[in-house]
Structure formats: C-alpha cells, structure tokens
Motif scaffolding. Structure first.
Motif, PDB file in Angstrom:
ATOM      1  N   VAL A 176       0.869  -1.172   0.000  1.00  0.00           N
ATOM      2  CA  VAL A 176       0.000   0.000   0.000  1.00  0.00           C
ATOM      3  C   VAL A 176       0.908   1.225   0.000  1.00  0.00           C
ATOM      4  O   VAL A 176       1.799   1.337   0.851  1.00  0.00           O
ATOM      5  CB  VAL A 176      -0.929   0.032   1.227  1.00  0.00           C
ATOM      6  N   TYR A 177       0.700   2.105  -0.947  1.00  0.00           N
ATOM      7  CA  TYR A 177       1.523   3.292  -1.096  1.00  0.00           C
ATOM      8  C   TYR A 177       0.786   4.499  -0.514  1.00  0.00           C
ATOM      9  O   TYR A 177      -0.387   4.740  -0.840  1.00  0.00           O
ATOM     10  CB  TYR A 177       1.850   3.523  -2.574  1.00  0.00           C
ATOM     11  N   TYR A 178       1.489   5.222   0.317  1.00  0.00           N
ATOM     12  CA  TYR A 178       0.919   6.384   0.993  1.00  0.00           C
ATOM     13  C   TYR A 178       1.659   7.649   0.560  1.00  0.00           C
ATOM     14  O   TYR A 178       2.891   7.675   0.554  1.00  0.00           O
ATOM     15  CB  TYR A 178       1.045   6.248   2.504  1.00  0.00           C
ATOM     16  N   CYS A 179       0.922   8.694   0.260  1.00  0.00           N
ATOM     17  CA  CYS A 179       1.567   9.975   0.015  1.00  0.00           C
ATOM     18  C   CYS A 179       1.616  10.763   1.321  1.00  0.00           C
ATOM     19  O   CYS A 179       0.799  10.562   2.226  1.00  0.00           O
ATOM     20  CB  CYS A 179       0.858  10.773  -1.073  1.00  0.00           C
ATOM     21  N   ASN A 180       2.591  11.629   1.378  1.00  0.00           N
ATOM     22  CA  ASN A 180       2.841  12.434   2.575  1.00  0.00           C
ATOM     23  C   ASN A 180       3.172  13.844   2.135  1.00  0.00           C
ATOM     24  O   ASN A 180       3.867  14.027   1.125  1.00  0.00           O
ATOM     25  CB  ASN A 180       4.004  11.818   3.355  1.00  0.00           C
TER      26      ASN A 180
END
Length: 121
Positions: free
Chosen positions: A91-95
């Motif tokens: 799962v890729y999360y942006c920050n």
C-alpha cells in the motif's frame, strides 16, 4: 484538508504504474512531499521524497526504476513506477507538509489514505 491518492492497481512484473496525490481542500503551498509504502507484515518505509525546489531522495530499492515529481501549481505529487517487481507490492501512501494559512509559515503533516499496488510474477 485531505490528501487524495490515486493510480494504484494490479500490474505484471516489468510493467509500469503512475501514482498521483493532491490535497482536496484549499492550501497556500506544499513543502516537502513524498511517497511511503507498507507491505503486508512489514513496517512503513520511505520510497521517495521531493522538496518544493525539486530535490529528490530515493530508497535504494527503487533507484533507477521509480521517478518522483511534482506540480507546484497543482500541489500534486507523482510517482512513476517502471520495471515493477513483485516485491514492490504494497500500500503506497503519500505524505505532504502543507501550509494552510497566509498569515503563518507553519506547516502541518498530512498522509493520504493509501493506494494498493499489486505486482504479479
């Protein structure tokens, strides 16, 4: 304000995907932005970051395959992922560190909801 990520999906090994992420509400500007990922049973790890000036930093595991970029007008961050491998499944999360008010230079850190990338062998 929320960060909205999109672009995940299922792809075969060797394929490509492009993720994007942008704030949903009104902001003044975005400072440092980045992508992180979390694979099943593992801790969240840094994938790539980019400053407002365009300086980038990558995890060794994605160097030469992934490219992070941003549009400072749209306050949007992108992650172009090429030559994908099954171990990129996560799962890729942006920050992002966002400045919300003109009267203050203070920024607040936000995380997107995550988008699933699955790479089949």
């Amino acid at each position: 304000v929320q960060l909205q990520a999109s672009g995940g999906g299922l792809v075969q090994a060797g394929g490509s995907l492009r993720l994007s992420c942008a704030p949903s509400g009104s902001i003044v500007s975005a400072n440092d932005m980045g992508w992180y990922r979390q694979a099943p049973g593992k801790q969240r790890e840094l994938v790539a970051t980019i400053t407002s000036g365009g300086d980038t930093n990558y995890a060794d595991s994605v160097k030469g395959r992934f490219t992070v970029s941003r549009d400072n007008v749209k306050n949007t961050i992108y992650l172009q992922m090429d030559s994908l491998k099954p171990e990129d499944t996560a799962v890729y999360y942006c920050n992002a560190h966002l400045r919300l008010a003109l009267y203050s230079y203070r920024t607040s850190e936000y995380w997107g909801q995550g988008t699933l990338v699955t790479v089949s062998s």
